[in-house]
Design a protein around this motif. Structure first.
Motif, PDB file in Angstrom:
ATOM      1  N   PRO A  94      40.322  35.176  37.539  1.00 11.02           N
ATOM      2  CA  PRO A  94      41.756  35.351  37.845  1.00 11.02           C
ATOM      3  C   PRO A  94      41.974  35.301  39.356  1.00 11.02           C
ATOM      4  CG  PRO A  94      40.981  37.055  36.335  1.00 11.02           C
ATOM      5  CD  PRO A  94      39.783  36.323  36.816  1.00 11.02           C
ATOM      6  N   VAL A  95      43.060  34.712  39.777  1.00 12.43           N
ATOM      7  CA  VAL A  95      43.285  34.504  41.202  1.00 12.43           C
ATOM      8  C   VAL A  95      43.411  35.839  41.939  1.00 12.43           C
ATOM      9  CG1 VAL A  95      45.797  34.255  41.082  1.00 12.43           C
ATOM     10  CG2 VAL A  95      44.516  33.099  42.890  1.00 12.43           C
ATOM     11  N   GLU A  96      43.984  36.849  41.303  1.00  9.90           N
ATOM     12  CA  GLU A  96      44.099  38.151  41.961  1.00  9.90           C
ATOM     13  C   GLU A  96      42.726  38.744  42.254  1.00  9.90           C
ATOM     14  OE1 GLU A  96      45.569  37.471  39.005  1.00  9.90           O
ATOM     15  OE2 GLU A  96      47.668  37.230  39.614  1.00  9.90           O
ATOM     16  N   MET A  97      41.827  38.662  41.277  1.00  6.11           N
ATOM     17  CA  MET A  97      40.474  39.172  41.461  1.00  6.11           C
ATOM     18  C   MET A  97      39.729  38.349  42.514  1.00  6.11           C
ATOM     19  SD  MET A  97      37.360  39.511  38.734  1.00  6.11           S
ATOM     20  CE  MET A  97      38.243  40.664  37.710  1.00  6.11           C
TER      21      MET A  97
ATOM     22  N   LEU B 234      41.014  36.748  45.072  1.00  9.73           N
ATOM     23  CA  LEU B 234      41.511  37.099  46.402  1.00  9.73           C
ATOM     24  C   LEU B 234      40.995  38.464  46.852  1.00  9.73           C
ATOM     25  CD1 LEU B 234      45.174  35.805  46.141  1.00  9.73           C
ATOM     26  CD2 LEU B 234      43.276  34.751  47.379  1.00  9.73           C
ATOM     27  N   GLU B 235      40.916  39.418  45.941  1.00 10.34           N
ATOM     28  CA  GLU B 235      40.386  40.738  46.284  1.00 10.34           C
ATOM     29  C   GLU B 235      38.925  40.649  46.712  1.00 10.34           C
ATOM     30  OE1 GLU B 235      40.961  43.661  43.259  1.00 10.34           O
ATOM     31  OE2 GLU B 235      43.121  43.302  43.170  1.00 10.34           O
ATOM     32  N   GLU B 236      38.139  39.857  45.983  1.00  9.72           N
ATOM     33  CA  GLU B 236      36.710  39.735  46.306  1.00  9.72           C
ATOM     34  C   GLU B 236      36.492  39.016  47.639  1.00  9.72           C
ATOM     35  OE1 GLU B 236      34.045  41.018  44.798  1.00  9.72           O
ATOM     36  OE2 GLU B 236      35.392  42.043  43.414  1.00  9.72           O
TER      37      GLU B 236
ATOM     38  N   HIS C  70      46.399  28.073  44.354  1.00  6.33           N
ATOM     39  CA  HIS C  70      46.152  28.302  42.921  1.00  6.33           C
ATOM     40  C   HIS C  70      47.237  27.598  42.116  1.00  6.33           C
ATOM     41  CE1 HIS C  70      46.630  30.829  39.189  1.00  6.33           C
ATOM     42  NE2 HIS C  70      45.397  30.388  39.100  1.00  6.33           N
TER      43      HIS C  70
END
Length: 165
Positions: A129-132, A134-136, A161
């Motif tokens: 997932p793009v949110e994950m 970006l967080e990583e 994305h």
């Protein structure tokens, strides 16, 4: 032809940073003004890279739209060869990353981003997932800022994305 040499009374290795250079030996040592010298220099290096532009395209029906990247590519001289570094890197089916700044740092970050996406897909059987994602990637930037014996990354990333429709 004339050559002008400007001398500074405080000429030193860190003349641009003056007395604040005493605090740049460690990534986590703040100078009296509350700044981190290593982080400021990394930010400056990132801003000196070639500009990268992304344009989002919208579409309807079968034409889902997408993202178009553009960047300048210029070799510094006729004797310099291209090192083969890809400026635009496909991380997964829906995520593309591009970098600007120090090329070596961009290669490291793009390789780590690809590894992150592949490991997630292998472990969970789905695209990251793009949110994950970006967080990583943000956590990796922070980790190198705080890790002893390393320096902050001197590059910036632009992540695009395009979700599945």
């Amino acid at each position: 032809m004339s050559i002008t040499i400007l001398l500074s009374p405080r000429a030193s290795l860190a003349s641009d940073y003056g007395l604040d250079a005493r605090y740049s030996f460690s990534l986590t040592t703040f100078d009296p003004a509350g700044r981190l010298g290593q982080v400021e220099r990394a930010s400056r290096a990132a801003s000196l890279g070639p500009p990268v532009v992304a344009v989002a395209l919208s579409g309807e029906g079968r034409d889902k739209g997408g993202v178009v990247f553009a960047s300048l590519f210029e070799l510094p001289g006729p004797l310099v060869r291209d090192d083969g570094t890809a400026r635009f890197v496909r991380v997964s089916d829906g995520i593309v990353v591009t970098h600007s700044g120090l090329g070596a740092d961009g290669r490291v970050l793009c390789a780590a981003a690809q590894r992150l996406a592949v490991e997630h897909e292998y472990a969970f059987g789905e695209e990251v997932p793009v949110e994950m994602f970006l967080e990583e990637v943000a956590a990796m930037f922070q980790k190198y800022t705080m890790r002893p014996g390393s320096r902050p990354f001197g590059c910036s990333l632009l992540v695009a994305h395009v979700p599945e429709w």
